[in-house]
Write an enzyme that holds these catalytic residues in place. Structure first.
Site, PDB file in Angstrom:
ATOM      1  N   TYR A 154     -13.003  49.651  14.237  1.00 16.92           N
ATOM      2  CA  TYR A 154     -12.264  49.685  15.500  1.00 16.92           C
ATOM      3  C   TYR A 154     -13.207  49.487  16.681  1.00 16.92           C
ATOM      4  CZ  TYR A 154      -9.203  51.515  19.195  1.00 16.92           C
ATOM      5  OH  TYR A 154      -8.457  51.666  20.339  1.00 16.92           O
ATOM      6  N   LYS A 158     -13.421  46.195  19.140  1.00 21.13           N
ATOM      7  CA  LYS A 158     -13.124  46.375  20.561  1.00 21.13           C
ATOM      8  C   LYS A 158     -14.321  46.002  21.436  1.00 21.13           C
ATOM      9  CE  LYS A 158      -8.835  47.911  20.794  1.00 21.13           C
ATOM     10  NZ  LYS A 158      -7.799  47.290  21.638  1.00 21.13           N
TER      11      LYS A 158
END
Length: 267
Positions: A154, A158
């Protein structure tokens, strides 16, 4: 809202627009006078949201390139323009140590968190923004600025989205502004596994004394999309309740403790 936001009659496309941050963004854009086209996976939620906001919507997965094309076409066919793109849809899978991450799940994270925003911006650019201008806001995360247990896919994806934001800001200027908002811990379903069992402890570790609400992020997103931010591009606005400035006198690493022990929902 005031007329200075300059969003009256503008058309905005919001991914993940039926829940959490995305829903708050869509509602706030509509409240500022924008016409909103939402995308999300649940068809009933998309229909209800579109009806409530007086806009349009399309159910589908942002990992599906065809869905993103159709979403942009829906906005163009229905409203004749796309002035704002908000890339909000995301996945926090695979969750766990990177050494154990399934390669297909890793690629899927980048498909949702990085490739999908780029695809949607391309459609908006070719369909309207290249000739008429516009604004893009990508929803990133405060966690992209540091490392943490079990959220490597994640955070890495990002972080890539943050760089993509800056790259697009350079490539699409001067007509299209591209910025991002990086939330801290927000009360959403996606983050429920972190905050639900110990919100008081987590809030005590933040300088502003509470976790975020979707509306906190929506205000920042809509401001960046508006005329009030017309001389801002390539920027990342941190909206985290002071997470980055927490001191040794607070339980500042409670989120990391929760990430180590909590079982997240599956996408």
């Amino acid at each position: 809202m005031t007329s200075s936001y300059g969003l009256q009659g503008r058309v905005a496309v919001v991914t993940g627009g039926t829940r959490g941050i995305g829903r708050a963004v869509a509602e706030r854009l509509a409240g500022a006078g924008a016409l909103v086209c939402v995308g999300a996976r649940d068809a009933d939620e998309v229909r209800r949201t579109a009806e409530r906001l007086g806009g349009a919507g399309l159910a589908g997965d942002v990992a599906d390139a065809g869905h993103l094309r159709a979403l942009a076409e829906l906005a163009l066919d229905t409203f004749g323009r796309i002035d704002v793109v908000v890339n909000n849809a995301a996945t926090n899978q695979p969750y766990g140590p990177l050494m154990d991450a399934d390669p297909d799940a890793w690629r899927a994270a980048f498909a949702v968190n990085v490739e999908a925003p780029l695809r949607l911006v391309r459609h908006a650019w070719h369909g309207w923004m290249r000739e008429h201008g516009g604004a893009v806001v990508n929803v990133c995360t405060e966690g992209a600025g540091h490392v943490g247990p079990n959220v490597g896919a994640y955070g890495t994806s990002k972080a890539a989205l943050l760089h993509l934001t800056r790259q697009l800001a350079g490539e699409l200027a001067p007509g299209v502004r591209v910025n991002s908002v990086s939330p801290g811990l927000v009360r959403t379903g996606m983050a429920r596994f972190v905050w639900e069992a110990g919100e008081e402890e987590l809030a005590a570790g933040l300088p502003l004394g509470r976790i975020g609400e979707p509306e906190d992020i929506a205000r920042a997103v809509v401001w960046l999309a508006s005329a009030e931010a017309e001389w801002i591009t390539g920027a990342d606005l941190l909206v985290d309740g002071g997470t980055r400035v927490r001191t040794a006198y607070t339980s500042g690493y409670a989120v990391h403790d929760r990430l180590r022990s909590a079982e997240p929902p599956r996408r």
